[in-house]
Write a protein that holds these residues in place. Structure first.
Motif, PDB file in Angstrom:
ATOM      1  N   ILE A  50      -4.412   8.474   9.363  1.00 50.16           N
ATOM      2  CA  ILE A  50      -4.973   9.725   8.852  1.00 50.16           C
ATOM      3  C   ILE A  50      -4.390  10.873   9.674  1.00 50.16           C
ATOM      4  CG2 ILE A  50      -7.067  11.089   8.514  1.00 50.16           C
ATOM      5  CD1 ILE A  50      -7.088   8.741   6.703  1.00 50.16           C
ATOM      6  N   ALA A  51      -3.851  11.879   8.969  1.00 49.80           N
ATOM      7  CA  ALA A  51      -3.353  13.084   9.625  1.00 49.80           C
ATOM      8  C   ALA A  51      -4.145  14.275   9.103  1.00 49.80           C
ATOM      9  CB  ALA A  51      -1.861  13.259   9.355  1.00 49.80           C
ATOM     10  N   ALA A  52      -3.938  15.447   9.690  1.00 46.66           N
ATOM     11  CA  ALA A  52      -4.686  16.639   9.280  1.00 46.66           C
ATOM     12  C   ALA A  52      -4.346  17.056   7.855  1.00 46.66           C
ATOM     13  CB  ALA A  52      -4.406  17.787  10.246  1.00 46.66           C
ATOM     14  N   PHE A  53      -3.141  16.718   7.411  1.00 41.90           N
ATOM     15  CA  PHE A  53      -2.670  17.195   6.107  1.00 41.90           C
ATOM     16  C   PHE A  53      -2.737  16.134   5.016  1.00 41.90           C
ATOM     17  CE2 PHE A  53       0.771  15.924   8.882  1.00 41.90           C
ATOM     18  CZ  PHE A  53       1.355  14.894   8.172  1.00 41.90           C
ATOM     19  N   GLY A  54      -3.097  14.884   5.394  1.00 44.95           N
ATOM     20  CA  GLY A  54      -3.146  13.844   4.380  1.00 44.95           C
ATOM     21  C   GLY A  54      -3.341  12.474   4.978  1.00 44.95           C
ATOM     22  N   ALA A  55      -3.197  11.466   4.142  1.00 45.06           N
ATOM     23  CA  ALA A  55      -3.373  10.084   4.567  1.00 45.06           C
ATOM     24  C   ALA A  55      -2.136   9.277   4.185  1.00 45.06           C
ATOM     25  CB  ALA A  55      -4.612   9.480   3.918  1.00 45.06           C
ATOM     26  N   PHE A  56      -1.671   8.410   5.139  1.00 47.02           N
ATOM     27  CA  PHE A  56      -0.527   7.541   4.885  1.00 47.02           C
ATOM     28  C   PHE A  56      -1.028   6.197   4.389  1.00 47.02           C
ATOM     29  CE2 PHE A  56       1.245  10.619   7.830  1.00 47.02           C
ATOM     30  CZ  PHE A  56       2.490  10.875   7.271  1.00 47.02           C
ATOM     31  N   VAL A  57      -0.449   5.759   3.279  1.00 41.88           N
ATOM     32  CA  VAL A  57      -0.856   4.505   2.660  1.00 41.88           C
ATOM     33  C   VAL A  57       0.327   3.548   2.667  1.00 41.88           C
ATOM     34  CG1 VAL A  57      -1.673   3.402   0.547  1.00 41.88           C
ATOM     35  CG2 VAL A  57      -2.554   5.654   1.201  1.00 41.88           C
ATOM     36  N   GLU A  58       0.113   2.343   3.191  1.00 41.85           N
ATOM     37  CA  GLU A  58       1.167   1.330   3.248  1.00 41.85           C
ATOM     38  C   GLU A  58       1.236   0.611   1.905  1.00 41.85           C
ATOM     39  OE1 GLU A  58       2.579  -1.772   6.591  1.00 41.85           O
ATOM     40  OE2 GLU A  58       0.658  -2.264   5.657  1.00 41.85           O
ATOM     41  N   LEU A  59       2.395   0.747   1.250  1.00 45.29           N
ATOM     42  CA  LEU A  59       2.596   0.076  -0.037  1.00 45.29           C
ATOM     43  C   LEU A  59       3.149  -1.323   0.163  1.00 45.29           C
ATOM     44  CD1 LEU A  59       4.084   3.083  -2.036  1.00 45.29           C
ATOM     45  CD2 LEU A  59       1.693   2.371  -1.815  1.00 45.29           C
ATOM     46  N   LYS A  60       4.015  -1.492   1.164  1.00 46.18           N
ATOM     47  CA  LYS A  60       4.496  -2.797   1.606  1.00 46.18           C
ATOM     48  C   LYS A  60       5.008  -2.597   3.029  1.00 46.18           C
ATOM     49  CE  LYS A  60       9.385  -2.834   0.260  1.00 46.18           C
ATOM     50  NZ  LYS A  60      10.441  -3.590  -0.419  1.00 46.18           N
ATOM     51  N   GLU A  61       5.321  -3.660   3.710  1.00 42.24           N
ATOM     52  CA  GLU A  61       5.749  -3.542   5.092  1.00 42.24           C
ATOM     53  C   GLU A  61       7.002  -2.655   5.179  1.00 42.24           C
ATOM     54  OE1 GLU A  61       6.800  -6.261   9.022  1.00 42.24           O
ATOM     55  OE2 GLU A  61       6.667  -7.189   7.050  1.00 42.24           O
ATOM     56  N   GLY A  62       6.859  -1.597   5.958  1.00 45.41           N
ATOM     57  CA  GLY A  62       7.994  -0.701   6.151  1.00 45.41           C
ATOM     58  C   GLY A  62       8.066   0.436   5.168  1.00 45.41           C
ATOM     59  N   VAL A  63       7.189   0.472   4.170  1.00 45.21           N
ATOM     60  CA  VAL A  63       7.219   1.532   3.159  1.00 45.21           C
ATOM     61  C   VAL A  63       5.824   2.143   3.048  1.00 45.21           C
ATOM     62  CG1 VAL A  63       7.651   2.131   0.761  1.00 45.21           C
ATOM     63  CG2 VAL A  63       9.086   0.412   1.892  1.00 45.21           C
ATOM     64  N   ASP A  64       5.719   3.438   3.434  1.00 49.70           N
ATOM     65  CA  ASP A  64       4.468   4.175   3.340  1.00 49.70           C
ATOM     66  C   ASP A  64       4.622   5.336   2.367  1.00 49.70           C
ATOM     67  OD1 ASP A  64       3.380   3.963   6.837  1.00 49.70           O
ATOM     68  OD2 ASP A  64       3.402   2.509   5.207  1.00 49.70           O
ATOM     69  N   GLY A  65       3.516   5.746   1.799  1.00 43.24           N
ATOM     70  CA  GLY A  65       3.469   6.945   0.980  1.00 43.24           C
ATOM     71  C   GLY A  65       2.397   7.878   1.504  1.00 43.24           C
ATOM     72  N   LEU A  66       2.496   9.166   1.142  1.00 39.15           N
ATOM     73  CA  LEU A  66       1.544  10.153   1.630  1.00 39.15           C
ATOM     74  C   LEU A  66       0.681  10.675   0.487  1.00 39.15           C
ATOM     75  CD1 LEU A  66       0.471  12.161   3.814  1.00 39.15           C
ATOM     76  CD2 LEU A  66       2.242  13.740   3.015  1.00 39.15           C
ATOM     77  N   ILE A  67      -0.649  10.634   0.717  1.00 33.39           N
ATOM     78  CA  ILE A  67      -1.584  11.320  -0.187  1.00 33.39           C
ATOM     79  C   ILE A  67      -1.915  12.644   0.480  1.00 33.39           C
ATOM     80  CG2 ILE A  67      -3.753  11.200  -1.444  1.00 33.39           C
ATOM     81  CD1 ILE A  67      -3.843   8.203  -0.791  1.00 33.39           C
ATOM     82  N   HIS A  68      -1.377  13.728  -0.039  1.00 31.96           N
ATOM     83  CA  HIS A  68      -1.669  15.027   0.538  1.00 31.96           C
ATOM     84  C   HIS A  68      -3.099  15.425   0.192  1.00 31.96           C
ATOM     85  CE1 HIS A  68      -1.230  19.407   1.252  1.00 31.96           C
ATOM     86  NE2 HIS A  68      -0.415  18.989   2.212  1.00 31.96           N
ATOM     87  N   VAL A  69      -3.725  16.249   1.054  1.00 34.64           N
ATOM     88  CA  VAL A  69      -5.112  16.646   0.799  1.00 34.64           C
ATOM     89  C   VAL A  69      -5.267  17.332  -0.559  1.00 34.64           C
ATOM     90  CG1 VAL A  69      -5.901  16.816   3.186  1.00 34.64           C
ATOM     91  CG2 VAL A  69      -4.668  18.728   2.172  1.00 34.64           C
ATOM     92  N   SER A  70      -4.195  17.993  -0.979  1.00 37.45           N
ATOM     93  CA  SER A  70      -4.277  18.709  -2.263  1.00 37.45           C
ATOM     94  C   SER A  70      -4.233  17.766  -3.456  1.00 37.45           C
ATOM     95  CB  SER A  70      -3.133  19.723  -2.368  1.00 37.45           C
ATOM     96  OG  SER A  70      -1.881  19.065  -2.322  1.00 37.45           O
ATOM     97  N   ASP A  71      -3.906  16.486  -3.212  1.00 41.06           N
ATOM     98  CA  ASP A  71      -3.830  15.512  -4.301  1.00 41.06           C
ATOM     99  C   ASP A  71      -4.963  14.493  -4.237  1.00 41.06           C
ATOM    100  OD1 ASP A  71      -1.470  16.409  -5.638  1.00 41.06           O
ATOM    101  OD2 ASP A  71      -0.311  15.689  -3.916  1.00 41.06           O
ATOM    102  N   MET A  72      -6.059  14.883  -3.567  1.00 37.08           N
ATOM    103  CA  MET A  72      -7.178  13.948  -3.438  1.00 37.08           C
ATOM    104  C   MET A  72      -8.294  14.215  -4.447  1.00 37.08           C
ATOM    105  SD  MET A  72      -7.482  13.307   0.672  1.00 37.08           S
ATOM    106  CE  MET A  72      -6.159  12.449   1.547  1.00 37.08           C
ATOM    107  N   SER A  73      -8.482  15.460  -4.876  1.00 43.53           N
ATOM    108  CA  SER A  73      -9.563  15.778  -5.829  1.00 43.53           C
ATOM    109  C   SER A  73      -9.175  16.975  -6.676  1.00 43.53           C
ATOM    110  CB  SER A  73     -10.863  16.070  -5.059  1.00 43.53           C
ATOM    111  OG  SER A  73     -11.874  16.498  -5.953  1.00 43.53           O
TER     112      SER A  73
END
Length: 640
Positions: free
Chosen positions: A401-424
């Motif tokens: 969890i960062a101040a600007f969003g959350a990092f989600v692990e899709l598979k080992e070595g590959v993460d994606g970012l959910i920015h706060v503006s894309d949460m609701s």
């Protein structure tokens, strides 16, 4: 008996006392024979004077002294310490001794062998001294300040500073050896002889120096001896002239200290690299005697090939691997792993480790080789576009969890970012922690992929239809709501929730009372009536007003409302203060979620590789002890 007869009957004994010879039994001697014996004895004493060298015969040898007969009325004594090799002498041997004193208090003759030896060779030593000739001597024993030298059988002093051109590390090792000396000081009275070996060596060195300087030329290969070692190099004695072998000219490879390559006294083949006009400063090299290791480097280590080597240095930005002597490559921290977030190279490798890597790039001109660890494994991002196409709905675990969003692990070595503006769609998320926590499994939608920058943008709100098309119909200007729950207090107003988590802003000047801060009227959880006064479809913002709600209504309703929410004294309300940009105090309670959305920070570039390896720092690491994640903001959707 006459006076003449009485005198003849008397004599002096060894102690100097007068004795009466009439006590002797004259019947043993012929008439007048005693007088003849005494006369013969007196003759033997003629010529024995103090300060002379006389010949004597050894009678016996004791633990402390040697008893010697010098044909005097008593025996002479020589201390045992004056015999260098007493085992070479035996009773009956004749030696020269110096008569120190004819008789001491006990009537004995005091003799000296060492003084006799000195006087015997004095003329020869003085002649050598006067003519500045050289003489052979043997080192006998160490004493304070130097060494005793056996010179023609007598002791001479060799000061420690006169033994060699430089200090002898172990003088005991040369005891018993013979060298050529020059007598530099004599004193007959004190029997003092000082010799030097250094003056002879300096003369030889000076002559050799002149010869070498006339022959010296660049690119010559000469033999030398390591004379001194410093942190920056070693001084080499070329035979009368010194040259500097700098640490950078010792090896094509890494040298931490000259002592790794040379030792005092080593004989080396060196190459003359350069010298000044007077040939006083001579630069030497060893590595120049071998071929430059970078010659043909492309053939030795082609790009893409696997290499094996030893880690020789670690810095904050990477590790240096020695491929062979004189050739090192840098494994940058960004080339160490596809999947791990490397905080410091020391977490992956240690100095001395033997590892494998892939050659990424060779810069022969700058003598740099870029290596990589992660290239030994398949790149997990290689097939990301086909595995996670845009629009796909996936599940992943919240890794950080960062101040600007959350990092989600899709598979080992590959993460994606959910920015706060894309949460609701309708709720302003002030911090991702309000909705998610580390370890949560969350469903997301793939919004965008930047394979080059290794970024994947994810969204949660995109899993549902955008409700703002319907909200524009439901929340038209003038629509009244009897109960709006206060969910946040801001410095410029307050945020209220109506239904379905739709949040609206009531500005400070629309609260129904003139106050300098909303907290003087309301608190989180209060329910207040309000009317929609603005619907901003583009900015996705709904503005409401308490003040406008009561306009045109029964005054009792307003009075009841004011009674329910009286104005609190400023002293009862905690209002945080900070300096505004204009220097005035500005009231703040929380960050304003209705302000501009926090932008996704740009990915910071990796540190540039320095021209030369930096000094190896202590390995330090600053992490959040609770999460073991970096405290600073992470780069969005960057390979961790």
């Amino acid at each position: 008996m006459s006076d003449v007869e009485l005198k003849a009957k008397r004599a002096v004994d060894a102690s100097g006392l007068e004795v009466d010879l009439s006590d002797f039994e004259e019947s043993y001697y012929k008439p007048g024979q005693i007088d003849e014996i005494l006369l013969d004895y007196d003759k033997t004493l003629d010529g024995l004077e103090e300060g002379q060298v006389v010949r004597g015969k050894i009678l016996r040898i004791t633990d402390k002294e040697v008893i010697i007969d010098v044909n005097f009325k008593s025996e002479g004594i020589v201390p045992l310490s004056e015999f260098k090799n007493v085992q070479d002498f035996k009773p009956g041997d004749e030696i020269d001794v110096f008569l120190e004193q004819v008789e001491d208090s006990e009537g004995q003759i005091i003799l000296s062998k060492s003084r006799a030896d000195f006087l015997r060779v004095w003329d020869k030593i003085y002649e050598v001294f006067e003519n500045q000739e050289t003489v052979e001597g043997r080192l006998v024993r160490r004493i304070k300040g130097g060494v005793v030298v056996d010179l023609f059988g007598v002791d001479a002093f060799l000061p420690g500073s006169q033994i060699d051109l430089r200090q002898i590390p172990d003088m005991d090792a040369i005891i018993g050896e013979s060298f050529t000396f020059r007598v530099i000081k004599v004193n007959k009275t004190r029997r003092n002889i000082v010799v030097s070996r250094r003056v002879i060596l300096e003369e030889d060195r000076s002559a050799l120096r002149e010869k070498i300087l006339t022959e010296l030329d660049k690119n010559q290969i000469r033999e030398g001896t390591v004379k001194n070692i410093t942190d920056f190099g070693a001084f080499i004695d070329l035979g009368g002239v010194d040259g500097l072998l700098h640490i950078t000219d010792m090896s094509w490879g890494r040298v931490n200290h000259p002592s790794e390559i040379v030792a005092l006294g080593d004989k080396l083949q060196v190459k003359v690299l350069d010298f000044n006009e007077n040939k006083e400063r001579i630069s030497l090299g060893i590595k120049q005697l071998t071929e430059h290791p970078w010659k043909g480097i492309e053939d030795k280590f082609p790009e893409g090939s696997k290499v094996r080597g030893r880690i020789v240095s670690i810095t904050d930005y990477g590790a240096f691997m020695e491929l062979e002597k004189g050739i090192e490559g840098l494994i940058h921290i960004s080339e160490m792993s596809w999947t791990q977030h490397i905080k410091h190279p020391s977490k992956i490798v240690g100095i001395g480790d033997i590892v494998e890597a892939v050659v990424l790039k060779i810069d022969k001109e700058s003598q740099k080789i870029s290596l990589g660890f992660k290239q030994l494994e398949p790149d997990p991002w290689e097939n990301v576009p086909s595995e996670f196409p845009i629009g796909a709905v996936l599940k992943g675990k919240v890794r950080n969890i960062a101040a600007f969003g959350a990092f989600v692990e899709l598979k080992e070595g590959v993460d994606g970012l959910i920015h706060v503006s894309d949460m609701s769609w309708v709720k302003k998320i002030n911090h991702p922690g309000e909705l998610l926590k580390k370890g949560d499994v969350v469903e997301v939608k793939v919004l965008d992929i930047d394979q080059e920058k290794r970024r994947i943008s994810l969204g949660i709100k995109q899993l549902t239809e955008d409700p703002w098309g319907d909200l524009v119909k439901e929340y038209t200007v003038g629509t009244e709501f009897a109960e709006c729950e206060v969910v946040r207090i801001l410095d410029r107003g307050m945020v209220v929730s109506i239904k379905d988590d739709v949040e609206c802003l009531i500005p400070l000047n629309q609260l129904g009372e003139e106050v300098n801060h909303p907290s003087r009227l309301y608190k989180v959880g209060d329910k207040v009536p309000a009317v929609v006064i603005e619907f901003d479809m583009e900015g996705r913002k709904i503005v409401m007003s308490v003040d406008e709600y009561f306009k045109g209504k029964d005054e009792k309703l307003l009075a009841d409302h004011k009674a329910a929410f009286p104005i609190k004294p400023e002293s009862e309300v905690k209002i945080s203060k900070k300096k505004g940009g204009d220097g005035e105090d500005a009231d703040i309670i929380v960050n304003d979620p209705f302000g501009p959305d926090p932008a996704v920070p740009e990915e910071s570039e990796e540190p540039a590789e320095p021209a030369e390896p930096a000094a190896e720092p202590e390995s330090t690491e600053s992490t959040d002890s609770a999460t073991e994640e970096p405290v600073a903001e992470e780069k969005p959707a960057v390979e961790e």
